[in-house]
Write a protein that holds these residues in place. Structure first.
Motif, mmCIF file in Angstrom:
data_model
loop_
_atom_site.group_PDB
_atom_site.id
_atom_site.type_symbol
_atom_site.label_atom_id
_atom_site.label_comp_id
_atom_site.label_asym_id
_atom_site.label_seq_id
_atom_site.Cartn_x
_atom_site.Cartn_y
_atom_site.Cartn_z
ATOM 1 N N HIS A 49 0.801 -1.209 -0.058
ATOM 2 C CA HIS A 49 -0.109 0.063 -0.081
ATOM 3 C C HIS A 49 0.836 1.468 0.128
ATOM 4 O O HIS A 49 0.584 2.185 -0.673
ATOM 5 N N SER A 50 1.987 1.265 0.835
ATOM 6 C CA SER A 50 2.815 2.348 0.832
ATOM 7 C C SER A 50 3.647 2.411 -0.351
ATOM 8 O O SER A 50 3.882 3.634 -1.109
ATOM 9 N N SER A 89 1.080 4.063 -2.978
ATOM 10 C CA SER A 89 0.688 5.236 -2.720
ATOM 11 C C SER A 89 1.941 6.269 -3.087
ATOM 12 O O SER A 89 1.575 7.347 -3.683
ATOM 13 N N ASP A 139 1.543 9.129 -6.016
ATOM 14 C CA ASP A 139 2.064 10.471 -5.648
ATOM 15 C C ASP A 139 2.859 10.951 -6.812
ATOM 16 O O ASP A 139 2.715 12.045 -7.467
#
Length: 151
Positions: free
Chosen positions: A126-127, A130, A134
């Protein structure tokens, strides 16, 4: 001739003198009028020539001023057209460059999105997802001002 003789008999020889004086006076008056008209026409002609010369000179100055103003206006228009053309070309170059960069980001997008979608949820994935989103958003946002759609 009988009419003439009757006038001479009625008035005497002074009729000839009177007619001669009237004829000479008429001739003199006609001559004076002719001289006066010539003199008057010369004066009026001279004044008209002076006025015409003044207006020719003034018209020449005005015409030069108008030509100069027109030339400056045309030069200004030509410069504006050249600047607009240069700006349009520069803007087109920037848009094409931005489209190319956005295309590259979109092209990269499916591979890492598809790689993440099928995996079970984890904080690490998930990181990373993300972080990639971004990066994608910032790449698109950097070029946002180039596109009319988002403005």
């Amino acid at each position: 001739m009988s009419a003439e003789l009757s006038i001479i008999k009625s008035y005497g020889p002074w009729v000839f003198v009177a007619l001669l004086i009237i004829g000479l006076a008429a001739y003199g008056i006609r001559s004076l009028i002719s001289v006066g008209m010539n003199w008057l026409s010369k004066i009026i002609g001279r004044r008209l020539e002076e006025t015409a010369e003044h207006y020719r000179h003034q018209l020449g100055k005005d015409l030069e001023a108008y030509k100069s103003d027109l030339s400056r206006a045309l030069n200004r228009q030509n410069i504006k057209a050249e600047v607009r053309r240069a700006v349009a070309e520069k803007l087109l170059d920037r848009r094409l460059e931005a489209l190319h960069e956005v295309h590259l980001e979109i092209y990269k997008h499916p591979s890492w999105v598809n790689a993440v979608v099928g995996q079970p949820y984890s904080a690490e994935v998930h990181s990373a997802f993300s972080k990639r989103m971004d990066e994608f958003s910032s790449a698109i946002d950097r070029k946002r001002s180039i596109f009319d759609v988002w403005q």
